[in-house]
Enzyme design. Sequence first.
Site, mmCIF file in Angstrom:
data_model
loop_
_atom_site.group_PDB
_atom_site.id
_atom_site.type_symbol
_atom_site.label_atom_id
_atom_site.label_comp_id
_atom_site.label_asym_id
_atom_site.label_seq_id
_atom_site.Cartn_x
_atom_site.Cartn_y
_atom_site.Cartn_z
ATOM 1 C CB SER A 145 -0.958 0.143 1.187
ATOM 2 O OG SER A 145 -1.815 1.190 1.589
ATOM 3 C CE1 TYR A 158 -5.108 -2.470 4.723
ATOM 4 C CE2 TYR A 158 -3.295 -0.262 4.906
ATOM 5 C CZ TYR A 158 -3.940 -1.112 4.384
ATOM 6 O OH TYR A 158 -4.572 -1.250 2.597
HETATM 7 C C1 BGC Z 1 -6.188 1.951 2.188
HETATM 8 C C2 BGC Z 1 -7.696 2.626 1.259
HETATM 9 C C3 BGC Z 1 -6.715 3.659 1.654
HETATM 10 C C4 BGC Z 1 -5.588 3.967 0.973
HETATM 11 C C5 BGC Z 1 -4.940 5.303 0.753
HETATM 12 C C6 BGC Z 1 -5.304 1.209 0.855
HETATM 13 O O1 BGC Z 1 -3.864 1.208 1.778
HETATM 14 O O2 BGC Z 1 -6.285 0.572 2.092
HETATM 15 O O3 BGC Z 1 -7.993 2.347 2.251
HETATM 16 O O4 BGC Z 1 -7.885 4.883 1.007
HETATM 17 O O5 BGC Z 1 -4.621 3.360 1.111
HETATM 18 O O6 BGC Z 1 -4.807 5.840 2.288
#
Ligand code: BGC
Length: 261
Positions: A145, A158
């Site tokens: 991410s 996360y």
């Molecule tokens: C998340 C999203 C978020 C994006 C940007 C991603 O990894 O799953 O929920 O909008 O990152 O912040």
Amino acid sequence: MYTDLKGKVVAITGASSGLGKSMALRFGKEQAKVVINYFNNEKDANSVKEEVVQAGGEAVVVQGDVTKEDDVRNIVKTAIQEFGTLDVMINNAGRENPVASHEMPLDDWNKVISTNLTGAFLGSREAIKYFVENNIKGNVINMSSVHEMIPWPLFVHYAASKGGIKLMTETLALEYAPKGIRVNNIGPGAINTPINAEKFADPVQKKDVESMIPMGYIGEPEEIASVAVWLASKESSYVTGITLFADGGMTKYPSFQAGRG
Ligand code: BGC
């Protein structure tokens, strides 16, 4: 089209919806053989399977919790039993929920770390074990991410899981490069998927997120799937240990865009 993906066996965790589904369909279009793993939505997984077949691929559905070793082993085993081998493992299953860090229950922390990070480790480990034992120059793609790089208040579990994936992938890439096994990350930004549906249904929140994307729009799942097929194909044969951000520029300090600072 990437012609070398035709007939390749690709396992995707968390493929009943969102980015996993979109990647499954794209690999279907490439006429690959797709192992569609799902956690609890069998119905959706079966319709992804139908769509993959309609698109020109082959597909099999397998239930499994990526936090459980035996379930992950079973995903790899299913690929071998149904399609004879495994060429590409995509560790995509993920979860997130917002909680202030000082109030975050241990259970929330554990669930996110065990799905996003431990799940990606188990998928990588089982795939690489099979590749090494069978002399296969296989390919692992982990779903990271922008938050492997951007801190994210309310989502400490996360962000920690994605930061962990970054170094896990780099370490595995280094360790297995001599065997021709490639390990890479995709780093999506804000994408139109069910995980974000509630947030983007609210125009205020949606506008706020868009303001952090230099390209000005929320990405579509297909824009991530197209990165996945490139990383899986021989067109990226010399690429290992990277995170390929597909984020409309979100990681490039958008608040500086207007020459501020
Ligand atoms: C998340 C999203 C978020 C994006 C940007 C991603 O990894 O799953 O929920 O909008 O990152 O912040």
